[in-house]
Enzyme design. Structure first.
Site, PDB file in Angstrom:
ATOM      1  N   SER A 130       6.819 -10.866 -17.739  1.00  0.00           N
ATOM      2  CA  SER A 130       6.242  -9.603 -17.284  1.00  0.00           C
ATOM      3  C   SER A 130       6.723  -9.229 -15.883  1.00  0.00           C
ATOM      4  O   SER A 130       7.897  -8.998 -15.661  1.00  0.00           O
ATOM      5  CB  SER A 130       4.715  -9.699 -17.361  1.00  0.00           C
ATOM      6  OG  SER A 130       4.100  -8.461 -17.158  1.00  0.00           O
TER       7      SER A 130
ATOM      8  N   ASP B 255       7.100  -2.301 -15.339  1.00  0.00           N
ATOM      9  CA  ASP B 255       7.363  -3.679 -14.935  1.00  0.00           C
ATOM     10  C   ASP B 255       8.420  -4.272 -15.857  1.00  0.00           C
ATOM     11  O   ASP B 255       9.006  -3.572 -16.690  1.00  0.00           O
ATOM     12  CB  ASP B 255       6.078  -4.511 -14.927  1.00  0.00           C
ATOM     13  CG  ASP B 255       5.533  -4.785 -16.321  1.00  0.00           C
ATOM     14  OD1 ASP B 255       5.809  -3.986 -17.229  1.00  0.00           O
ATOM     15  OD2 ASP B 255       4.821  -5.786 -16.503  1.00  0.00           O
TER      16      ASP B 255
ATOM     17  N   ASP C 214       8.607  -6.106 -18.504  1.00  0.00           N
ATOM     18  CA  ASP C 214       8.551  -5.987 -19.965  1.00  0.00           C
ATOM     19  C   ASP C 214       7.948  -4.663 -20.409  1.00  0.00           C
ATOM     20  O   ASP C 214       7.683  -4.466 -21.598  1.00  0.00           O
ATOM     21  CB  ASP C 214       7.809  -7.164 -20.593  1.00  0.00           C
ATOM     22  CG  ASP C 214       6.323  -7.200 -20.258  1.00  0.00           C
ATOM     23  OD1 ASP C 214       5.935  -6.629 -19.216  1.00  0.00           O
ATOM     24  OD2 ASP C 214       5.555  -7.789 -21.031  1.00  0.00           O
TER      25      ASP C 214
ATOM     26  N   ASP D  69       5.098  -3.189 -20.193  1.00  0.00           N
ATOM     27  CA  ASP D  69       3.754  -3.014 -20.750  1.00  0.00           C
ATOM     28  C   ASP D  69       2.759  -2.534 -19.700  1.00  0.00           C
ATOM     29  O   ASP D  69       1.574  -2.367 -19.993  1.00  0.00           O
ATOM     30  CB  ASP D  69       3.245  -4.279 -21.437  1.00  0.00           C
ATOM     31  CG  ASP D  69       3.032  -5.458 -20.489  1.00  0.00           C
ATOM     32  OD1 ASP D  69       3.422  -5.365 -19.304  1.00  0.00           O
ATOM     33  OD2 ASP D  69       2.482  -6.482 -20.941  1.00  0.00           O
TER      34      ASP D  69
END
Length: 447
Positions: free
Chosen positions: A104, A243, A245, A247
């Protein structure tokens, strides 16, 4: 049951250091494969695997492919895609489970493994505990004739893009809007600019040159300064800051100011309630969300339902209560009408849609309420449990007494990093700083 591997968002740590080693990734994959193949070796079983742009992603993707195929799972490799794409494509491709290899917002030297069930939602604590037990004990491999196959899926990004675009009202376009999108040199570095351009926006992309080592480095939702500068320099209408990833998201207004997840959720909850779209008149958020958000909702007859920190706990509460909007101050915005997990790009499009619908500028939409002053200190520790230290316990008790009736205090361990998070809210900023520094100092001495 004590969890040795899983934290609040899968398994995470420094790459090539326990538990984030190739060997453990293979063990986890074999365990997850066995868990989802409890009916035996008969039939077709699939797993989809996505990843972000970290250098170590190659190692973990290969190791997990070996683990899954060893237990008879057929592996569908998506390559670099946002985490919500895995949540979408797992049920779409009729897979038994999905995996996202990502840490992440963490630096490149970290990595992580997140599991999704066949419904596209993250696994429960109970399922993770069973997989962990299998991984630590070891599992019996499939017979030679039942070893799985691996296949590269080339159009996963495009399938995801079509679903994302469909979240806008039919026929709505973004013509005339200039948008900065910061992809954090991460998983959405191709998908996000493409989607915005296809919808008609003039796109200024940054953070779109990943090299395996620069993910989240001086960019992205945890470092939004670069996006803020780009918005001002290019005279953009707004910025979408993702960010690693994709999400989570931060919104940048036309003046370069940053709006966090609380402000975005306040906007969506208020407007959805006005339109009769907010299920149960409730927004689900974590204990980290600002007290100002709670007061904003209460003033409009709406409810803030708080959960433990972690978007998976937000989603669990949403599913249990039948709610359709939730998220975190950090920028996870979960809209179960559109996705099974936080999706920063979908949230950004919904914000743009509201700009188009109302004709209002980003700054007027991104400042929904006055925040109560909040201070957060992260204290790194090397081992043990500093929160059990007598001096830390006493410092926390003193702070609670000082804040009584004036604010609130939250002390917790991070579920993804070796950090103690010390957070307080109080209208008196002098008192606020004092209690946070007292506790943080005690934790530092104990650590």
């Amino acid at each position: 049951m004590t969890r040795q591997l899983f934290g609040t968002d899968g398994v995470r740590g420094t790459a090539n250091t326990y538990p984030m080693t190739a060997d453990m990734a293979m063990r986890l994959a074999a365990a997850a494969g066995r868990y989802f193949r409890r009916g035996g070796d008969v039939g077709v079983h699939r797993v989809v695997i996505g990843k972000d742009t970290r250098l170590s992603g190659y190692m973990f993707e290969t190791a997990m492919t070996a683990g899954f195929t060893s237990t008879g799972m057929n592996v569908l490799l998506l390559g670099p895609v946002p985490t919500p794409a895995v949540g979408l494509l797992t049920p779409s491709m009729r897979a038994d489970l999905g995996v996202m290899i990502s840490a992440s917002h963490n630096p490149h030297y970290d990595n992580g493994i997140k599991f999704f069930g066949p419904d596209g939602y993250k696994l429960s604590d109970e399922a993770e505990a069973e997989i962990e037990a299998l991984a630590l004990a070891g599992v019996e491999p499939a017979r030679p004739e039942n070893i799985g196959r691996a296949k590269r899926i080339d159009d996963g990004r495009f399938r995801y893009a079509e679903r994302v675009k469909a979240t806008l009202p039919p026929g709505q376009r973004l013509d005339g809007l200039k948008v900065v999108v910061d992809c954090a040199n991460g998983a959405a570095y191709r998908a996000a600019p493409e989607i915005l351009w296809e919808l008609g926006a003039e796109v200024i992309p940054i953070g779109v040159t990943p090299n395996g080592l620069n993910i989240n480095e001086d960019c992205g939702s945890t470092e939004p300064a670069a996006a803020s500068r780009a918005v001002i320099e290019h005279g953009a209408d707004m910025g979408i800051c993702l960010d690693g990833d994709a999400d989570r998201v931060m919104i940048i207004d036309e003046a370069g100011r940053v709006a966090d997840g609380d402000q975005i959720m306040a906007l969506f909850a208020t407007r959805w309630a006005e339109q009769g779209r907010l299920s149960g008149g409730t927004l689900v958020a974590t204990v980290m969300s600002n007290l100002g958000l709670e007061r904003h909702l209460q003033g409009r007859g709406l409810v803030l339902h708080r959960t433990a920190v972690g978007d998976r706990y937000v989603v669990a509460a949403m599913r249990a209560g039948g709610f359709n909007l939730g998220g975190e101050q950090s920028g996870h915005i979960v809209m179960t009408d559109h996705a099974t997990t936080g999706d920063g790009l979908v949230a950004g499009l919904q914000f743009l849609s509201e700009m188009g619908r109302t004709g209002q500028c980003a700054s007027s939409l991104a400042a929904q309420f006055q925040t109560v002053p909040q201070k957060l200190r992260n204290v790194r520790f090397g081992g043990g449990d500093p929160l059990t230290d007598a001096a830390v316990v006493a410092a926390i008790a003193d702070a609670e007494g000082m804040l009584a009736g004036q604010g609130r205090l939250l002390i917790r361990k991070s579920g993804t990093e070796p950090l103690i998070r010390v957070m307080a809210e109080c209208e008196d900023e002098t008192l606020l700083g004092q209690v946070v520094e007292n506790i943080a100092g005690a934790v530092e001495r104990a650590a």
